[in-house]
Design a protein around this motif. Structure first.
Motif, mmCIF file in Angstrom:
data_model
loop_
_atom_site.group_PDB
_atom_site.id
_atom_site.type_symbol
_atom_site.label_atom_id
_atom_site.label_comp_id
_atom_site.label_asym_id
_atom_site.label_seq_id
_atom_site.Cartn_x
_atom_site.Cartn_y
_atom_site.Cartn_z
ATOM 1 N N VAL A 163 30.191 -56.188 25.273
ATOM 2 C CA VAL A 163 30.495 -55.039 26.117
ATOM 3 C C VAL A 163 31.310 -54.057 25.283
ATOM 4 C CG1 VAL A 163 31.753 -54.218 28.158
ATOM 5 C CG2 VAL A 163 30.469 -56.373 28.260
ATOM 6 N N GLY A 165 33.568 -50.870 25.730
ATOM 7 C CA GLY A 165 34.244 -50.099 26.761
ATOM 8 C C GLY A 165 34.597 -48.687 26.323
ATOM 9 N N GLU A 177 30.721 -63.825 33.470
ATOM 10 C CA GLU A 177 30.213 -62.455 33.457
ATOM 11 C C GLU A 177 31.356 -61.456 33.383
ATOM 12 O OE1 GLU A 177 27.435 -59.481 36.232
ATOM 13 O OE2 GLU A 177 27.681 -61.602 36.743
ATOM 14 N N LEU A 178 31.137 -60.392 32.611
ATOM 15 C CA LEU A 178 32.111 -59.316 32.476
ATOM 16 C C LEU A 178 31.368 -57.993 32.413
ATOM 17 C CD1 LEU A 178 35.135 -58.524 31.989
ATOM 18 C CD2 LEU A 178 34.613 -58.620 29.540
ATOM 19 N N ASP A 179 31.687 -57.102 33.316
ATOM 20 C CA ASP A 179 31.129 -55.746 33.322
ATOM 21 C C ASP A 179 29.601 -55.766 33.205
ATOM 22 O OD1 ASP A 179 31.300 -52.998 33.526
ATOM 23 O OD2 ASP A 179 31.626 -52.685 31.375
ATOM 24 N N GLY A 180 28.956 -56.688 33.924
ATOM 25 C CA GLY A 180 27.500 -56.761 33.958
ATOM 26 C C GLY A 180 26.860 -57.580 32.865
ATOM 27 N N LEU A 206 39.491 -51.902 31.429
ATOM 28 C CA LEU A 206 38.413 -52.883 31.495
ATOM 29 C C LEU A 206 38.150 -53.250 32.952
ATOM 30 C CD1 LEU A 206 36.549 -54.798 29.823
ATOM 31 C CD2 LEU A 206 38.370 -56.519 30.034
ATOM 32 N N PRO A 207 36.920 -53.092 33.455
ATOM 33 C CA PRO A 207 36.637 -53.478 34.844
ATOM 34 C C PRO A 207 36.812 -54.981 35.057
ATOM 35 C CG PRO A 207 34.892 -52.093 33.942
ATOM 36 C CD PRO A 207 35.754 -52.503 32.786
ATOM 37 N N VAL A 208 37.507 -55.366 36.121
ATOM 38 C CA VAL A 208 37.694 -56.771 36.481
ATOM 39 C C VAL A 208 37.466 -56.931 37.980
ATOM 40 C CG1 VAL A 208 39.256 -57.303 34.563
ATOM 41 C CG2 VAL A 208 40.185 -56.450 36.728
ATOM 42 N N GLN A 209 37.414 -58.186 38.434
ATOM 43 C CA GLN A 209 37.112 -58.473 39.830
ATOM 44 C C GLN A 209 38.408 -58.725 40.608
ATOM 45 O OE1 GLN A 209 33.705 -60.968 40.751
ATOM 46 N NE2 GLN A 209 33.244 -61.158 38.563
ATOM 47 N N SER A 243 41.156 -54.082 40.101
ATOM 48 C CA SER A 243 39.756 -53.732 39.855
ATOM 49 C C SER A 243 39.555 -53.248 38.425
ATOM 50 C CB SER A 243 39.287 -52.660 40.839
ATOM 51 O OG SER A 243 40.099 -51.498 40.736
ATOM 52 N N ALA A 244 40.646 -52.947 37.726
ATOM 53 C CA ALA A 244 40.585 -52.540 36.326
ATOM 54 C C ALA A 244 41.866 -52.971 35.628
ATOM 55 C CB ALA A 244 40.388 -51.032 36.194
#
Length: 322
Positions: A163, A165, A177-180, A206-209, A243-244
């Motif tokens: 990924v 970024g 999984e990370l960022d798709g 960085l997008p996170v859950q 979320s990020a």
């Protein structure tokens, strides 16, 4: 990789009650442990302040060590039960052998993933002709109850998804999984493990859950994670609710991101075993001592490890946090 403490403590981990739904910034320091004949590692999980991050239950970090005139890593055959081991290198090579007959050299940025299931044994060593430096991490993932008695397996993945970024951030997805981007490594609970590279001058998000809990440890350099400097030999526990994740670095730096849904089950971890009760642990130790169940590792030049003595007091919970 084995936990070579001569008097390993029994640790009860898991459960959602100790996981904050809101972000936290808890900086944890490592303790030094001798591993095998000549390798010293920094143990970040389990830690006095944190027992698990998602299903991640054990993290050892080592190097960079100059082993040009040394044997390097030499971990004799030893057993595992109820977990997965993840081998991750930045420098050097590690030769893996196990009781399934696997023989695989793991190199930098390649995934060595062993699922112990009901029982497996393995050894890890630097090859005779090895690179000068050894630098990496060994991690364990607890298997949920529905999968902890499954057949053992070993996977090696030389190619992993990446990924980018932007703004100096690059990530390799080790597990989950990370960022798709999804790793080909087999997992049994929702989690993520990623290697993050930050160039000097990086400022990125960085997008996170939000429903995952996360932690970040420094492999090299010194980055800032959500406003907190994370020096070498430390791990920043971040909790949930983001979320990020803001990341920045003034110098070239490398981090590992670990995360996952909080592990709902309570587990008992002692030596190289993950079970659900003291009886599970006692039985596993007896089977290893008798030569039952775990199989034999062929090709390692040395004797297998002897299991430490069980504590004189019953194996008891020690709690997830302080």
């Amino acid at each position: 990789m084995s936990n070579l403490d001569l008097k390993p403590a029994a640790t009860v981990c898991g459960g959602r009650q100790d996981v904050s739904a809101a972000p936290v910034r808890d900086l944890l320091t490592a303790r030094t442990v001798t591993l095998g004949e000549s390798t010293r590692v920094r143990r970040l999980l389990p830690n006095l302040g944190r027992r698990m991050v998602g299903a991640w239950c054990f993290v050892d970090q080592y190097g960079p060590d100059d082993i040009a005139r040394e044997p390097g890593m030499q971990v004799p055959p030893h057993p595992h039960m109820g977990l997965q081991t993840v081998s991750w290198l930045h420098d050097g090579e590690v030769l893996h052998r196990d009781s399934l007959g696997s023989k695989q050299t793991v190199r930098p940025r390649e995934l060595g993933l062993m699922t112990s299931g009901r029982a497996i044994a393995h050894s890890e060593e630097s090859p005779r002709d090895h690179p000068r430096y050894l630098h990496g991490a060994q991690l364990w993932v607890a298997l949920p109850d529905a999968h902890r008695h499954r057949a053992p397996a070993f996977e090696h993945h030389a190619q992993l998804p990446e990924v980018t970024g932007g703004h100096g951030l690059h990530a390799t997805v080790i597990l989950g999984e990370l960022d798709g981007a999804r790793s080909p490594g087999t997992v049994y609970s929702p989690l993520v493990g990623a290697d993050l590279t930050l160039a000097a001058g990086t400022s990125a998000r960085l997008p996170v859950q939000p429903d995952f809990e996360y932690a970040v440890l420094t492999m090299s350099g010194e980055a800032e994670v959500d406003g907190v400097r994370v020096p070498p030999d430390s791990m920043l526990y971040l909790g949930s609710g983001r979320s990020a994740l803001p990341l920045s670095a003034d110098v070239d730096s490398s981090l590992m991101l670990l995360g996952g849904e909080p592990f709902e089950e309570r587990i008992l971890m002692w030596w190289n075993f993950v079970g659900r009760s003291a009886d599970d642990i006692v039985r596993a130790r007896e089977d290893w001592h008798k030569g039952d169940r775990f199989g034999e590792v062929h090709g390692y030049n040395g004797e297998r490890l002897t299991a430490p003595a069980l504590p004189s007091t019953p194996l008891k919970p020690r709690g997830r946090e302080r």
